[in-house]
Structure formats: structure tokens, C-alpha cells
Enzyme design. Structure first.
Site, short mmCIF file in Angstrom:
data_model
loop_
_atom_site.label_atom_id
_atom_site.label_comp_id
_atom_site.label_asym_id
_atom_site.label_seq_id
_atom_site.Cartn_x
_atom_site.Cartn_y
_atom_site.Cartn_z
N SER A 239 0.82 -1.20 0.00
CA SER A 239 0.00 0.00 0.00
C SER A 239 0.87 1.26 0.00
O SER A 239 1.74 1.40 -0.84
CB SER A 239 -0.94 -0.06 1.19
N HIS B 11 -7.48 -5.74 -0.49
CA HIS B 11 -6.26 -4.97 -0.23
C HIS B 11 -5.59 -5.53 1.03
O HIS B 11 -6.09 -5.32 2.14
CB HIS B 11 -6.70 -3.52 0.00
C1 GTR Z 1 -5.34 4.63 1.40
C2 GTR Z 1 -4.67 5.42 0.33
C3 GTR Z 1 -3.93 4.50 -0.57
C4 GTR Z 1 -3.11 3.47 0.19
C5 GTR Z 1 -3.71 3.04 1.51
C6 GTR Z 1 -2.75 2.48 2.54
O1 GTR Z 1 -6.15 5.40 2.20
O2 GTR Z 1 -5.65 6.14 -0.37
O3 GTR Z 1 -3.14 5.26 -1.48
O4 GTR Z 1 -1.82 3.92 0.37
O5 GTR Z 1 -4.32 4.07 2.16
O6 GTR Z 1 -1.57 2.77 2.57
O7 GTR Z 1 -3.23 1.76 3.40
#
Ligand code: GTR
Length: 430
Positions: A267, A408
């Protein structure tokens, strides 16, 4: 202009005649492939002066430095050299960790001579049955080293902790020990003959927008300077810089093969591992797990998270110059396929998750494809397919890619692919 030429005919696959860019300054999140706007990617093999790059030497001496400089000054921000006062302190080393199969080593990297300044604490697990120095994976964790395994002897991090995505100056409790262990398949890593090195990203810079008053940024401000300038490092650059300092230590550890260090992140920390791999060629292999916007995903597709949205929500992640492109992506001299290309000829793996539409899985694949011509120029296989692979069907050349079923996250499935990929490129399977 040269950088508006198409990178490769295959990238036209996503081009459609619908353009919604002009309809509204802040379009709603797009998850509809048919509404991806028409775009043209800058060609990684055309210099800013319009000259075509047709040989490896011109890539290495001219185009790569040009692209690196653009990412430094326009996207993530320039990083300082390691501080002269930096020192390493091995605070513990225990061969009896994890039932005796690993050595747990903890190392503090001090950035200031008085040792009261910010420091980065590394946690290493090294397999005990190794014949010599082992290749390792290194990556930041989100919630402290003590969360990556239930091992009760991992030192507890008492620094700033995030709470969800909120800005909370929250201290971790003992109850958080081991709570991120599903994301760190320590058993599989050790069983395959690798070490794991991890550190907490908040040691380098707590993840909220405070004009860089804490973490490592203040150590490098010039006299009279209150915050980093528009082309100087934001948090992602600082976190990447921290990984490079971790590698500085690994170069001194006789149990680690520092020529076979794979940098990994998930992420926002996947954006970080890509930038670490691009800016520090000592990382021999680079892994991006669900890194999305500002990571592996092509920005011009504007599918899921966009440059404007990420800059608005996380103003501290990138350098201030990046906001110039919020409403004007065509003028951006790079896109994320060029970040992937900066790894060439080193192996790079991009992983997506099917349900992680916010990170634009297809756009992550297309960035790998957009980097492919650079790998070919350097005599490497690059990405073995031009077609977005099906779910749970990994492909791997020098660029690896998979889209996993599910959300995710980082799972054992992901680790399995990374280990196979590293086995192949680090010669473990030969
Ligand atoms: C989200 C963000 C993403 C990603 C994610 C994370 O809120 O929009 O770009 O980086 O966080 O790191 O968990």
C-alpha cells in the site's frame, strides 16, 4: 512534445474516446473501465529533448538519470545523504528465537550522535540452518515490529501509532503484539532460506501532516528553513530513505548477503518500496504489494484513487510540486510505468488484489507493461505477457505480476509468489 508520445502500441488498448476530464474539476471516483479517459503516456525511451533512446548506454547515462530526477523533484522529493553521525547499535541477538529455528536480532540505527534524536529500530529474523550469509526481504511495517509476530521478545514500540487512517497520537498496547502476523509469513520466509528485516515506518516519520515537525525531516533543515521545500522530501521519500539506512546496516552484518536484498512494501509502503528501489540501486529486487496511486498504478487512467485525491488526503506523502499535476495530468513529465522502469534491469514484482479497485489493479499491470520496453532494451525478458492475467495466475519474467483474489492486504499467497520470484532471480532454485 516528446513526452506525450505513446510508450507502446499495446497501451492504446485502454484508450477510449470518452473524456470526462473537462466535465468537472473533481470527477467522482471512477471504477468504470469504459470511462477511463483518453491519455497518452510519456515514452520512457524518449529523452525530454525528443531524442529516441535506442541503446543501453543512453538509457543508463542519460534517460534513467533524467527520469530519476523528475521523480525526485516532481513526485516524491529529494532525499539527503545519510547523516555523518549515523551509527548502528546491535541491541540484542538471540539464536533461540521461534523455537530455535531463527536468530532474532534487533538493531537501532541512530541518526544523531547524542542518540536522543529519531532512530530506526530494525528487527531481523535469520534462519539458523543457513550455510552462510542469507538473502533477505526488508520492508517497513505499519504498526510496530512487535505486531509482525507473536514472539514475546520483540521490543515493543512506544512511538506514535496510527489508528485506522485517522491522525491519532495513539500508543500501542501489549494487546497489539502479533496482530499483523498474517501479513508477514515468517515461517515461509525462513523455510525458503531467507531472512526477514522489518522496521516501523513511524520511527522515520509519523504518518500525518504536521509540516514535518517530527521524524527525521527536522534533522536536515537548513538554517532558517521551517519545512522541506517544494522539491524536497515528503514522507514517502523519508520512509524510502529509512529503508536505505536499513540497507546501510545490512552491509555491515556478516550474516546477511547484502547483494541479495529484496525491498518490499504494501500500500503506501508499496509506493515506498518502489521509490526505495528506484532511488537506491543497491536493492537487488523490488516488490510492490497493492501500491496503487503514486505506486505502481498509472496516474493518467484516473481509475480509483487519483493524484488530486491522494494529494488532498495525504498532503505530506509527496513533495509539494506534485500538486501541480492535480488538475493537469497531461503536463506531468512522468507516469508510474517510468518508476517501474527505473528498476531495470533488476527484477521487480507488482502485485494487485482483485477487490482492491481503489489501487487500480489493471493500471498496476499496465505500468509493468509500460516499463517492458526498457527491460528489453537492456536485454532482459521484462513482462512475459501483454494481456492482463487472470485472477491468481502469476506471470514472471524480470517483471513479475499477479492479481490475487480478495482484498487490499498482504497474504501468504502473495509471499509465496515473492519467494518463488526471489528464488529464481537470486539463484536459489538453480
Ligand atoms: C489509502 C490510500 C492509498 C493506500 C492506503 C494504505 O487510504 O488512499 O493510497 O496507500 O491508504 O496505505 O493503506
Amino acid at each position: 512534445m516528446a513526452f506525450r508520445t505513446l510508450a507502446a502500441p499495446i497501451l492504446t488498448l485502454t484508450l477510449v474516446s470518452v473524456t470526462f476530464l473537462g466535465l468537472s474539476a473533481a470527477p467522482p471516483t471512477n471504477y468504470d473501465e469504459s470511462k477511463v479517459p483518453s491519455y497518452q503516456l510519456p515514452d520512457p525511451l524518449v529523452l525530454l529533448n525528443g531524442d529516441k533512446v535506442t541503446d543501453a548506454k543512453t538509457w543508463i547515462t542519460k534517460r534513467r538519470p533524467e527520469i530519476l530526477e523528475l521523480f525526485k523533484t516532481q513526485v516524491y522529493g529529494t532525499m539527503p545523504a545519510p547523516p555523518k553521525a549515523m551509527s548502528f547499535q546491535v541491541t540484542s541477538s538471540d539464536k533461540k528465537a521461534l523455537g530455535g529455528k531463527a536468530t532474532r536480532r534487533e538493531v537501532s540505527i541512530h541518526f544523531t550522535a547524542d542518540k536522543k534524536g529519531p532512530r530506526l529500530d530494525l528487527l531481523l529474523y535469520l534462519p539458523n540452518d543457513a550455510d552462510g550469509p542469507v538473502p533477505v526481504f526488508i520492508g517497513h511495517n505499519f504498526r510496530g515490529n512487535h505486531t509482525i509476530n507473536a514472539d514475546p521478545k520483540i521490543s515493543f514500540n512506544k512511538g506514535w501509532m496510527r489508528n485506522g487512517n485517522g491522525v491519532v497520537n495513539n500508543q500501542a498496547t501489549e494487546a497489539t503484539r502479533g496482530t499483523s502476523s498474517s501479513r508477514w509469513d515468517v515461517d515461509a520466509i525462513l523455510a525458503a532460506g531467507y531472512g526477514l528485516v522489518t522496521c516501523y515506518y513511524g520511527d522515520i516519520d509519523p504518518d500525518y501532516d504536521d509540516d514535518f515537525q517530527n521524524g527525521v525531516h527536522p534533522l536536515f533543515l537548513k538554517a532558517g528553513q521551517k519545512k522541506p521545500g517544494p522539491s524536497e522530501w515528503g514522507s514517502i521519500s523519508a520512509w524510502a530513505w529509512g529503508l536505505s539506512r536499513g540497507l546501510d546496516y545490512l552491509e555491515t552484518d556478516k550474516d546477511v548477503d547484502h547483494k541479495r536484498v529484496a525491498v518490499i512494501g504494501h500500500s503506501r509502503l508499496g509506493k515506498t518500496s518502489l521509490w526505495a528501489g528506484a532511488s537506491d540501486p543497491r536493492f537487488a529486487l523490488v516488490i510492490s504489494n497493492n501500491s496503487g496511486c503514486g505506486g505502481a498504478a498509472l496516474s493518467r487512467r484516473q481509475f480509483g484513487e487519483t493524484v488530486k485525491v491522494i494529494n488532498d488526503r495525504f498532503p505530506h506523502w509527496f513533495c509539494d510540486n506534485y500538486t501541480k499535476y492535480n488538475e493537469d495530468l497531461p503536463s506531468m513529465p512522468v507516469d508510474q510505468h517510468m518508476l517501474v522502469a527505473l528498476m531495470a534491469p533488476r527484477p521487480v514484482y507488482i502485485a494487485s488484489a482483485q477487490e482492491d479497485r481503489w489501487a487500480d489493479p489493471r493500471g498496476e499491470f499496465l505500468a509493468g507493461l509500460g516499463a517492458h520496453p526498457v527491460y528489453r532494451l537492456l536485454g532482459k525478458p521484462g513482462l512475459p505477457t501483454t494481456k492482463w492475467p487472470g485472477i491468481n495466475q502469476p506471470v514472471a519474467g524480470t517483471i513479475g505480476y499477479h492479481v490475487r483474489s480478495g482484498q487490499h492486504d498482504v497474504t501468504s499467497y502473495d509471499w509465496k509468489q515473492y519467494i518463488l520470484f526471489a528464488d529464481h532471480h537470486f539463484g536459489h532454485d538453480q
